[in-house]
Design an enzyme around this catalytic site. Structure first.
Site, short mmCIF file in Angstrom:
data_model
loop_
_atom_site.label_atom_id
_atom_site.label_comp_id
_atom_site.label_asym_id
_atom_site.label_seq_id
_atom_site.Cartn_x
_atom_site.Cartn_y
_atom_site.Cartn_z
CE LYS A 80 -3.90 1.97 2.67
NZ LYS A 80 -4.72 1.81 3.90
CB SER A 155 -8.03 3.71 3.11
OG SER A 155 -7.14 3.06 4.01
CB SER A 179 -8.22 0.90 6.12
OG SER A 179 -8.90 2.13 6.09
#
Lengths: 514, 491
Positions: A80, A155, A179
């Site tokens: 990420k 997210s 997330s």
């Protein structure tokens, strides 16, 4: 013939060990699939093709030479873009950090390299991890591989989508209020949020420091266990990381749990839960019953305050964590020449109008630099949370908001402690609904926040949680089952997840990509 | 002296840089004077993703200091973030301590051997740890608003020591700072160099007045930018009458206006109001989630207390009690630092005469050190050698002024007292020899004898000078005594 990218990390590792396939071939297959499908999905912000192939070839060389290779043995891992990788742009999904190149690796990245993981690229996210749809990325949205008109969750939307789309067998996400777990549920993959302190946060760009945690996304419990084992453990560079020893998750994950007691949270079956998801959760409980587990009702009475508590604490910390992006040291800086010219013009106009108070109140160039750089660099959701947090920490409001939220947080943790005195794991839906269409909640932040209903409690209490595929809606969109464990009981979570996956096939469903 | 129409009330906030090798939350060096931005790392420049890790040594030094200031050390302390924007603060917040400081409720005693103010116990509100910011260097050239930032200092450990408003004059403020600096020097916790910024002072000052309507306090003003203790004294001495004038003109009382911040201009010797915008802030303190709270055990505190050693106040008392010094002398010696006191004690013990040792150390040794800008470890004469010389003086083998010559020789040649005296031909002069010498001088100087007889005893001085020329070892007091006896006793 089943292609390399359809296989799980554990299967690929076995094949590399037997010499049947090379790490370079696997990396090439992933890169090929990314090239073919990511233009439509948008899971990646950057792909490190040549570097990945070179790193994979290096592992192959060592393996052929009879040298020891690390736990991940050449498996590709996507990271990420909230996690620092030395020498590579790390944007956090923000225009603010579009050019930020960290001079160091996050501890998890160091550990990935040490375990011979092959870094495939950086995945898309909601700006600084703030959001539940990955639409808040400053660069482009990510689409759900199951339906390109729907959001992948967030997210860590890129992290979940790339695993669901078979572009990477493993990926690292971050979870501050859900997330990792929420996008995993919406994309039909396994996502684990470790206990606070289990994985080092050093090199993770902070959103809310007391809640953030890095964790693995994969297609199976075994694969998640492998990746968690590679990254977990104490780090002297993170004062909040726990010195507790790390169990060998990848070895214990296949051991079934006997006499498992699961807690079904009464409060999770209230308003807002889609009935298809409620049904899928009940069916998952039946699966566990068939495996010999006992299901008991438990209560988390303060869970109804979890969203409110979370949306005080996380923005408070964020407002401070994001203060450094002021255009002076880090982050986007406004066009200074233009800014000064504008400022002079404003001053002349005020002077001409005889507005001395206005002249007196005019920004200094420094203050204008801050204001304008931040106004240009941050997206709407990030600004909203900075304002929420700044307000809640201000003199006169601190006690009513921040301090109150801290007290509620303790009560929430107390609820969990009580529940875990009776059950081994808490089980329930991961999200109230399946994936929704892009743009559906973009103008309704509150509706977006309510999507975190079942997951934020885990973060507030500092515990571990996992989402595993447990069904599909009539339209075929994935449904996730949420399991939560006491602190540092990731092993229990993974074993329970593995048991479920041994007798179900939800994790084997594949989205059809064009 | 006219009674002042007001009483000055001062409280001081002192920031002291602790002498740790590395910064408070990272491993960067704290060495002063390195080229800008060479002692930095991702942590102290607040790079995204970097995390602080507390320096244990800073906690140790802070607790030692707090104990020496008679503070309580709570078992639990924590770190808070003080949020504000400034270019020398790269994270946008300073890691400090807010509601649970490392120490509180202490005191420091000050007194003036010259008696210019009464002995006072200045209460310490708190002493807490925090990280320093970087340094902004502003280019003031017209039109060129160019500022440069040096982050070498960012993250250096500071101990902020906040006193109650217990000080009643600029002189007391200076005495408090001098005593504090001395204490920190004895503890070896800080360099306390104001030029290098390792000790910084902000003062809060207002006035208490007696009016027909009862006692009145004027608004508190915070004074900054004072670069020496002398500047603190002068700034406060400037500020008090200025505030009195403001009171006469406006009648403003404490609480009528927000606290004002003024900067001391050392060139112009006055304080100036700082821009209002720069002072009003809401720091939005909250606990730093990147750091864990610190627990301090009674055992740790006890161990550190044992490391304190003898502190200046105790040492002064011991010098007075054991060596018979008066408060003025003990103050002079103790204020020179522990090493000099140790030297004095060695001389006093070896010579058995504390008062004489104190005189010689203050007059001869300190004069030399001042001339050479040296510290006692560079003084060429060891305490044993000086004690030997003092013993010779005590026995009358050598008089004080001749003794100084001997010491000078010892300093220059690095030899002991006996060797120096021998080299200078110093030996005890036989008293019959001395009488003969005096008789000769009296015979040769009938004028002087006549003067003395007529009551001008001081005329004898000329004889002493002549005697010393012929016999340098002769004791002037002896010569004087014998001559007087010979002249007056024969009448």
């Amino acid at each position: 013939m089943s292609s390399l990218t359809d296989q799980t990390a554990s299967e690929l590792l076995e094949r590399m060990r037997s010499g049947d396939v090379s790490a370079e071939q696997i990396a090439a297959a992933c890169l090929d699939r990314i090239a073919r499908h990511d233009p439509a999905v948008g899971a990646f912000l950057r792909v490190g093709g040549d570097e990945a192939l070179a790193a994979a070839a290096d592992v192959d060389r060592r393996r052929r030479g009879g040298q020891a290779v690390g736990l991940l043995g050449g498996l590709p891992v996507a990271v990420k873009d909230l996690i620092c990788v030395r020498g590579q742009v790390t944007t956090c999904g923000s225009r603010m950090l579009a050019n930020f190149v960290p001079p160091y690796d996050a501890t998890v990245v160091e550990r990935l390299r040490a375990a011979d993981g092959v870094l495939l690229g950086k995945t898309n996210l909601d700006e600084f991890g703030m959001g539940g749809s990955t639409e808040n990325s400053a660069f482009h949205p990510t689409r759900n591989p199951w339906d390109l008109e729907r959001i992948p969750g967030g997210s860590s939307g890129g992290a979940a989508a790339c695993v669901a789309a078979r572009m990477a067998p493993l990926s690292l996400g971050t979870d501050t209020g859900g997330s990792i777990r929420q996008p995993s549920a919406l994309c039909g993959v396994v996502g684990l949020k470790p206990t606070y302190g289990r994985v080092s946060r050093f090199g993770l760009v902070a959103f809310a420091s007391s809640l953030d945690q890095i964790g693995p996304l994969a297609r199976t419990a075994e694969d998640a266990a492998l990746l968690l084992e590679a990254i977990a453990g104490h780090d002297p560079r993170d004062s909040t990381s726990a010195p507790a020893p790390v169990p060998p998750y990848s070895q214990t994950v296949r051991q079934p749990l006997s006499g498992l007691r699961l807690g079904r949270v009464r409060e999770h079956y209230g308003e807002g839960l889609d009935e298809q998801l409620a049904a899928a959760t009940e069916q998952a409980l039946d699966v566990y019953r068939s495996l010999g587990a006992q299901i008991r009702d438990v209560s988390l009475p303060h869970s109804r305050y979890a969203i409110a508590t979370y949306y005080i604490i996380a923005p408070c910390e964020a407002s401070s964590n994001l203060a450094r992006y002021d255009g002076a040291h880090y982050g986007h800086r406004t066009d200074e020449r233009q800014m000064r010219a504008d400022l002079r013009q404003e001053q002349r106009r005020l002077e001409a109008a005889g507005d001395t108070a206005g002249v007196d109140q005019l920004d200094t160039p420094l203050v204008r630099l801050y204001r304008q750089s931040r106004a240009e660099g941050f997206g709407a959701e990030v600004k909203r949370r900075i304002m929420l947090g700044t307000y809640a920490l201000s003199a006169g409001y601190y006690d009513a908001y921040y301090l109150k939220a801290l007290k509620t947080r303790r009560l929430i943790r107390g609820d969990y402690d009580q529940a875990f005195a009776e059950v081994d794991l808490i089980v329930g839906p991961c999200t109230p609904t399946a994936a929704f269409p892009l743009g559906a909640k973009l103008n309704d932040p509150l509706a977006m926040y309510l999507g975190d209903l079942y997951t934020v409690g885990t973060n507030l209490a500092g515990l571990a949680g996992i989402s595993i595929p447990c069904g599909a809606t009539r339209e075929g969109w994935p449904i996730g089952l949420h399991l939560q464990a006491p602190a540092f009981e990731e092993d229990r979570l993974l074993r329970a997840a593995y048991m479920f996956q041994q007798v179900t096939a939800w994790h084997q469903r594949r989205p059809d990509l064009p | 002296m006219n009674a002042s129409p007001y009483e000055i009330v001062v409280g001081l906030e002192v920031h002291v840089q602790l002498k740790t090798r590395s910064k408070l939350f990272c491993r960067c060096s704290t060495q002063f004077g390195a080229p800008p931005n060479t002692q930095t790392c991702p942590v102290c420049i607040g790079m995204p993703g970097a995390l602080p890790v507390m320096n244990q040594e800073a906690i140790r030094l802070a607790i030692k200091t707090a104990l020496a200031l008679n503070c309580e050390i709570p078992a639990f302390t924590k770190w808070d973030r003080k949020n504000y924007y400034y270019p020398d603060l790269p994270k946008g917040y300073q890691i400090s301590q807010y509601d649970l400081p490392l120490s509180q409720h202490g005191f420091l005693e000050i007194q003036d051997p010259k008696g210019r103010f009464p002995a006072r116990r200045v209460r310490i509100i708190r002493a807490h740890l925090e990280e320093d910011a970087g340094k902004s260097m502003h280019d003031e050239a017209a039109g060129q608003a160019d500022s440069r930032i040096d982050l070498n200092r960012a993250g250096t450990p500071l101990l902020e020591i906040v006193s109650h408003p217990d000080l009643r004059s600029p002189l007391e403020a200076k005495a408090y700072l001098t005593e504090l600096k001395l204490l920190l020097g004895y503890l070896q916790v800080s360099d306390c160099n104001m030029q290098e910024g390792s000790l910084r002072v902000d003062a809060n000052i207002n006035l208490h007045l007696a009016t027909p309507d009862g006692p009145v306090a004027t608004p508190i003003v915070e004074v900054k930018n004072m670069n020496s203790f002398r500047a603190v004294e002068r700034a406060l001495a400037y500020e008090a009458p200025r505030q009195y004038q403001v009171w006469l003109e406006t009648g403003q009382r404490l609480g009528d206006v927000p606290k004002q911040t003024r900067g001391w201009d050392d060139q112009a010797q006055l304080t100036r109001a700082q821009r209002h915008k720069e002072e009003s802030s809401d720091y939005r303190y909250f606990p730093d989630p990147d750091l864990v709270p610190v627990r301090i055990t009674a055992q740790q505190v006890d161990a550190l207390r044992r490391e304190l050693g003898e502190l200046p106040a105790q040492l002064r008392q011991r010098l007075e009690a054991t060596y018979g010094l008066d408060p003025y002398d003990s103050d002079v010696l103790v204020n020179q630092g522990r090493e000099l006191v140790d030297y004095f004690i060695a001389v006093a013990d070896a010579s058995g005469d504390g008062k004489r040792a104190s005189n010689w150390v203050q007059q001869e040794v300190l004069r030399y050190l001042n001339e050479q800008s040296a510290t006692i470890d560079r003084y060429p004469v060891g305490p044993a050698a000086l004690a030997e010389l003092l013993a010779a003086v005590a026995q009358g083998l050598v008089d004080t002024s001749r003794g100084r010559e001997v010491l000078q020789y010892m300093v220059e040649r690095g030899v002991g007292a006996a060797a120096a005296m021998q080299h200078l031909g110093i030996q005890a002069v036989d008293s019959s020899e001395l009488v003969r010498l005096c008789q000769e001088l009296l015979a040769a100087n009938p004028r002087i004898v006549a003067d003395v007889r007529s009551g001008k005893q001081q005329a004898i001085g000329a004889l002493v000078g002549q005697a010393r020329k012929r016999s340098p070892n002769a004791n002037p007091a002896e010569i004087k005594r014998i001559c007087l006896e010979l002249i007056l006793g024969t009448e």
